[in-house]
Write an enzyme that holds these catalytic residues in place. Sequence first.
Site, PDB file in Angstrom:
ATOM      1  CD  GLU A 129      -6.178   1.450  -1.162  1.00 43.85           C
ATOM      2  OE1 GLU A 129      -5.475   2.370  -1.642  1.00 43.85           O
ATOM      3  OE2 GLU A 129      -7.379   1.578  -0.896  1.00 43.85           O
ATOM      4  CD  GLU A 137      -6.041   5.878   1.318  1.00 45.13           C
ATOM      5  OE1 GLU A 137      -6.206   6.972   0.755  1.00 45.13           O
ATOM      6  OE2 GLU A 137      -5.191   5.045   0.960  1.00 45.13           O
TER       7      GLU A 137
HETATM    8  C1  FCB Z   1      -5.629   5.464  -2.311  1.00 43.09           C
HETATM    9  C2  FCB Z   1      -7.090   5.168  -2.500  1.00 43.09           C
HETATM   10  C3  FCB Z   1      -7.395   4.289  -3.686  1.00 43.09           C
HETATM   11  C4  FCB Z   1      -6.522   4.665  -4.864  1.00 43.09           C
HETATM   12  C5  FCB Z   1      -5.078   4.685  -4.464  1.00 43.09           C
HETATM   13  C6  FCB Z   1      -4.125   4.958  -5.600  1.00 43.09           C
HETATM   14  O1  FCB Z   1      -5.480   6.646  -1.609  1.00 43.09           O
HETATM   15  O2  FCB Z   1      -7.619   4.536  -1.345  1.00 43.09           O
HETATM   16  O3  FCB Z   1      -8.760   4.384  -3.985  1.00 43.09           O
HETATM   17  O4  FCB Z   1      -6.924   5.862  -5.383  1.00 43.09           O
HETATM   18  O5  FCB Z   1      -4.892   5.657  -3.473  1.00 43.09           O
END
Ligand code: FCB
Length: 483
Positions: free
Chosen positions: A389, A183
Amino acid sequence: MTVVSPDNRRTRREFPPGFAWGTATAAYQIEGAVTEGGRTPSIWDTFSHTPGKVANGDTGDIALDHYRRFREDIRLMADLGLTSYRFSISWPRVQPTGRGPAAERGLDFYRELVDELLSHGITPVATLYHWDLPQELETPPTGGSAAGGGWPSRDTAYRFADYAGLAAEALGDRVSTWTTLNEPWCSAFLGYGAGVHAPGRTDPADALRAAHHLNLGHGLAVGALRAALPASAQLAVSLNLHVVRPLSERPEDLEAVRRIDAVGNRIWTGPMLKGRYDEDLLQDTAHLVDWDALVHEGDLAEISRPIDLLGLNYYNPTVVSASAPGQALPRDDGHGGGTASPWPGAEDVAFHRANDDLTAMDWPIDPTGLSDCLLAMHREFGLPLLVSENGAAFQDTVAPDGTVHDPERTAYLRGHLDAVADAIAAGADVRGYFLWSLLDNFEWAYGYDKRFGIVHVDYDTLVRTPKSSAHWYAGVIRRGGLD
Ligand code: FCB
């Protein structure tokens, strides 16, 4: 793929053979042991120790003590039947101060971690940068000759590539899938624009400089990884692409979508996957930075070195409109307060909730954003994809008998896995799903308040207890799909 049983009463959503069923974590959020083995502070150590930056003054000093309890955590993963695990390497643990030789004790930790995963049949996926820049690359020691300045400084991209090479040399015999950055939008725009993430700076021009140097660091790191790893290595980046939808079809709202898409998404996918910054992005931000001076000859070729997989981190869609004073949400778009904008060149765009079905982060639940994003990336770039994620925070409670029942999280996960299956059925080549997160952990500016884990952590005793969502996920993995 949808399989309808002969009597037509049951429908199963199956996933391709070899689909990676994983969870994801990040070093600073779980490891603790911040001074062990010669580790030096990262910008997140400094930020979390600065009063007022993190809820309750929480820090990652102890976190989940995963550094010492990793065997127990891997046993939990094995019990759940996970086939893959995405973790991040702490840069200041393996290369203290961000330059010079590797710290063998730091590398040993990751060697042991990976060996333990492999011995349980779990495939490791290593992320090189999940936000823990060595503090000395942000603020060099006084009197030294080092450049410093963090990501707005070009030197940091070269330091990152050196570190990537060291990590790959040490772990390349046992880790074959690597993610460069996690990210980078958050690193650049929350870290240097909104100031709600480390290092907490609020300069829109520096945020854009950081973005370019993160891109450059990614490309240089891909080169360093290719040089150190076998040809079979799979290289990726994890982007939190914003699924941006207009509040209405009015031209000015569509223009708001275009601007957020430019500085939220195309600022990464353009240079990394097409070898260019789009003209509209350059124009939107031309009053802030001199792009001709920022982007050196050869940078775009470096940044667009081919990768093998594109990782998408998805939590919720984003709804925008042209300026709507008084009605907009806090403009950080989800990661914690702040009055400065993380959207240079698009500061007046207003944000709205997609719906009122919210997680504990106040993020709206809408799985269609995940299938839309996977399909859009599949159609535009044709790369194999990973959901690197996806998950949700809810206010979990521990029952008197010690169990944690979290049906809301299970419903969230079911809906989003169904969306992944939809994207696969429509042709996207999705290779894996990494649930955020294995364990409750340090949620950045929110500290330990927000629980994302499928395993509950008691922060007084550090006892781990799988929640009902963990048992549900184990069943999905066992069956290879959803009923
Ligand atoms: C993302 C992050 C991770 C966590 C999630 C909820 O943006 O990569 O570390 O904080 O959100």
